[in-house]
Enzyme design. Structure first.
Site, PDB file in Angstrom:
ATOM      1  N   ASP A  98       0.909  -1.203   0.046  1.00 39.52           N
ATOM      2  CA  ASP A  98       0.023   0.089   0.102  1.00 39.52           C
ATOM      3  C   ASP A  98       0.757   1.165  -0.026  1.00 39.52           C
ATOM      4  OD1 ASP A  98      -2.843   1.241   0.417  1.00 39.52           O
ATOM      5  OD2 ASP A  98      -3.030  -1.138   1.222  1.00 39.52           O
ATOM      6  N   ASP A 207      -3.370   4.459  -2.314  1.00 40.32           N
ATOM      7  CA  ASP A 207      -4.617   4.623  -1.374  1.00 40.32           C
ATOM      8  C   ASP A 207      -5.244   5.977  -1.432  1.00 40.32           C
ATOM      9  OD1 ASP A 207      -6.105   4.007   1.235  1.00 40.32           O
ATOM     10  OD2 ASP A 207      -5.054   5.935   1.950  1.00 40.32           O
ATOM     11  N   GLU A 256      -6.379   3.488  -6.154  1.00 39.40           N
ATOM     12  CA  GLU A 256      -7.978   3.300  -5.412  1.00 39.40           C
ATOM     13  C   GLU A 256      -8.381   4.616  -5.713  1.00 39.40           C
ATOM     14  OE1 GLU A 256      -9.989   2.990  -1.344  1.00 39.40           O
ATOM     15  OE2 GLU A 256      -8.428   4.292  -1.420  1.00 39.40           O
ATOM     16  N   HIS A 334     -10.551  -4.752   2.442  1.00 35.88           N
ATOM     17  CA  HIS A 334     -10.686  -4.528   3.949  1.00 35.88           C
ATOM     18  C   HIS A 334     -11.586  -3.501   4.288  1.00 35.88           C
ATOM     19  CE1 HIS A 334      -8.006  -1.754   2.097  1.00 35.88           C
ATOM     20  NE2 HIS A 334      -8.031  -1.040   3.160  1.00 35.88           N
ATOM     21  N   ASP A 335     -12.448  -2.683   3.371  1.00 38.95           N
ATOM     22  CA  ASP A 335     -13.283  -1.815   3.735  1.00 38.95           C
ATOM     23  C   ASP A 335     -14.546  -2.160   3.526  1.00 38.95           C
ATOM     24  OD1 ASP A 335     -11.223  -0.060   4.135  1.00 38.95           O
ATOM     25  OD2 ASP A 335     -11.101   0.708   2.149  1.00 38.95           O
TER      26      ASP A 335
HETATM   27  C1  NOJ Z   1      -8.618   3.644   1.844  1.00 37.13           C
HETATM   28  C2  NOJ Z   1      -8.353   2.534   2.844  1.00 37.13           C
HETATM   29  O1  NOJ Z   1      -8.836   1.492   1.792  1.00 37.13           O
HETATM   30  C3  NOJ Z   1      -9.017   2.692   4.124  1.00 37.13           C
HETATM   31  O2  NOJ Z   1      -8.923   1.294   4.837  1.00 37.13           O
HETATM   32  C4  NOJ Z   1      -8.437   3.727   4.655  1.00 37.13           C
HETATM   33  O3  NOJ Z   1      -9.115   3.900   5.765  1.00 37.13           O
HETATM   34  C5  NOJ Z   1      -8.503   5.084   4.033  1.00 37.13           C
HETATM   35  N1  NOJ Z   1      -8.368   4.920   2.578  1.00 37.13           N
HETATM   36  C6  NOJ Z   1      -7.555   6.103   4.508  1.00 37.13           C
HETATM   37  O4  NOJ Z   1      -6.158   5.952   4.218  1.00 37.13           O
END
Ligand code: NOJ
Length: 561
Positions: A98, A207, A256, A334-335
């Site tokens: 990441d 990210d 992302e 993971h989100d």
């Molecule tokens: C996206 C990430 O996938 C997430 O887990 C994170 O909280 C936010 N960006 C902030 O970095």
């Protein structure tokens, strides 16, 4: 046809904190990943995406970086990280990490200097971040500069008394946003990127990449996302990184960026783009919200699944990148909640629906990203207490739900259905204490179903979810499916997920009942020339068009020379 190594990548996302603890501190670590490289290779994976491994106070599990040049002590040492690269490379596997560019931790030395007028380097670092003076109401009370709302639910502004100003944080208040208009700041981040490239990483997942630019007029708005997301100038920053660092080093860069238009997607990740190679967007991820829910609104409101939206999203992105760039296929990360709980059934039809979800996704063209535990059908958590949760977002949102009038139970159910912690419980390796993740109490509780759902149970069982994943990933390679043409049937049908792909030697017809009621399939091509290749149930009559709940079959026919 093939241009780049990453077109044949099969990516597995390792959430480092939850994968394998080897030093018995209850936290996953880099050595834990090394320990399981053979497991991953056996699954068919050839590329790892490692979630943030940098030194961090862990407000947001490492997305709040305190030192970009240091590995978090929770996860090991830089030597462990080098060993991971070496061991993976020896096995012909690539490793991407990441890369967090939008913000740092408030404990990062840059921010420590930025916020303190007495710090010797204050002047240099102050403008690494985004500051605004307060507004005042008629009574002279201090007000936030705008009413913009952070992605984690509260205000984006935090007051810093020594400078008498607010800093911007579009995530948690411990994650101040960096000022990308500042050239010195950009140069500092380039040094970070170069350092990791020189160490041997094979790429990055960038990210929050579409948030880098902000509207510096700071117009008032609520929530105001349009003022800190997807503003055109962020492409300039990404292009600068791409030209100088990403492209010359043959890296895989996955950006992302939610909400990209067709044109913008090509700008990000077209074959000729200097920014990324692939894009992660989220169009298919929350296709089951309930707009009428005011107690736990937005992504937290669980509604019925809009399957046409999911299918149309896959079809759309395949079409966007066809011949122009490269597609990614994935269910979740993971989100989001665990996919089998989210779009499948984690109770009666657990195994069947997990396999159905695999059939429906993993014959599509592009590069797959499998999220750890997905290959054994790991489910949402069963936590009963608010204190069982760990995610920073959970706590701001829980307070919001209370303020909207939700009961504790309603709020808890929303967390169990939708929170990010669902996807962060320890990997379920076996049925011993703590699921073989650790020998001590883990940082977040193991899911109570680990004795039924674990790797050990599935590894040598011929028709397990794990073996289904393995078979599908092998098929991708054998039949060159990353490059396949696809034809979706019934895109607007609310219950079936049907498509046909053209491999090297065969055409594959994938027929899935996506829901928990029986259905008769309509409008299919005649099955006469096809043979049944795989199914997630015992099929007595291969020509029957009645599908039981979550039933999925793959038929194939040879391609005539
Ligand atoms: C996206 C990430 O996938 C997430 O887990 C994170 O909280 C936010 N960006 C902030 O970095």
């Amino acid at each position: 046809m093939k241009k780049y190594w990453w077109q044949d990548a099969i990516i597995y996302q390792v959430y480092l904190r939850s994968f394998q603890d080897t030093n018995q501190d209850g936290i996953g670590d880099i050595n834990g990943v090394i320990q399981h490289l053979d497991y991953l290779k056996n699954l068919g994976v050839n590329t790892l995406w490692i979630s943030p491994h940098y030194d961090s106070p862990m407000d947001d599990n490492g997305y709040d970086v305190r030192d970009f040049f240091k590995v978090s002590e929770d996860y090991g040492t830089i030597d462990d990280f080098k060993a991971l690269l070496d061991e993976a490379h020896k096995k012909d596997m690539k490793v991407i990490t990441d890369l967090v560019l939008n913000h740092t931790s408030d404990e990062h030395p840059w921010f420590q200097a930025a916020k303190d007028p007495n710090h010797p380097e204050h002047e240099h670092y102050h403008d690494y971040y985004i500051w605004q003076p307060p507004k005042f109401d008629k009574k002279g009370n201090r007000q936030h500069p705008t009413q913009w709302v952070s992605w984690f639910g509260g205000p984006v502004w935090e007051y810093n008394p020594p400078t008498k100003s607010y800093y911007l944080h579009i995530f948690s208040k411990k994650m101040p946003d960096l000022n990308w208009r500042n050239k010195a700041m950009r140069e500092s981040l380039k040094q970070v990127i170069k350092w990791w490239i020189d160490l041997g990483v094979d790429g990055f997942r960038v990210d929050a990449s579409n948030h880098l630019e902000k509207n510096w007029d700071f117009p008032d708005a609520k929530p105001g996302y349009e003022h800190f997301s997807s503003l055109p100038k962020h492409h300039d920053y990404l292009e600068e990184l791409g030209k100088e660092l990403f492209k010359p080093n043959n890296l895989l860069i996955i950006g992302e960026a939610g909400g990209a238009t067709r044109k913008e997607a090509i700008q990000y990740a077209g074959f000729d783009s200097n920014e990324f190679n692939m894009l992660i967007q989220f169009e298919h991820c929350w296709a089951d919200t309930d707009e009428t829910n005011t107690l736990t609104p937005g992504k937290w409101a669980k509604g019925s699944i809009d399957l046409p939206k999911i299918k149309n999203s896959f079809a759309y992105w395949i079409d966007v990148f066809k011949g122009k760039g490269w597609n990614t296929i994935y269910w979740a990360n993971h989100d989001q909640p665990r996919i089998v709980s989210h779009y499948g059934d984690d109770k009666k039809y657990h195994e069947r629906s997990a396999k159905m979800l695999a059939f429906s996704l993993y014959l599509l063209p592009g590069t797959p990203i499998i999220y750890y535990g997905e290959e054994i059908g790991m489910t949402n958590v069963d936590y009963q207490n608010l204190g069982d949760f760990r995610d920073v977002e959970v706590f701001t949102e829980y307070d919001n739900f209370m303020s909207y009038g939700a009961s504790h139970e309603v709020a808890m159910q929303a967390l169990r259905d939708r929170s990010r912690d669902n996807a962060r419980s320890p990997m379920q390796w076996n049925d011993t204490a703590y699921a073989g993740f650790s020998k001590v109490t883990p940082w977040i509780n193991v899911n109570g179903n680990y004795q039924n759902i674990n790797v050990k149970k599935q590894l040598n069982k011929e028709d397990s979810i794990y073996q289904t994943y393995r078979a599908l990933l092998q098929l991708r390679k054998q039949e060159n499916l990353p490059y396949a043409d696809v034809n979706f049937y019934d895109l607007d049908h609310p219950q079936t997920f049907n498509y046909e792909v053209k491999g090297q030697k065969h055409n594959y017809l994938v027929l899935c009942n996506f829901k928990s009621t029986e259905i008769k399939m309509n409008k299919l091509p005649s099955l006469n020339e096809y043979t049944l290749f795989m199914a997630n149930v015992d099929v007595n009559d291969v020509l029957s068009t009645t599908y039981s709940p979550f039933e999925a079959r793959i038929y194939r026919k040879p391609i005539k020379a």
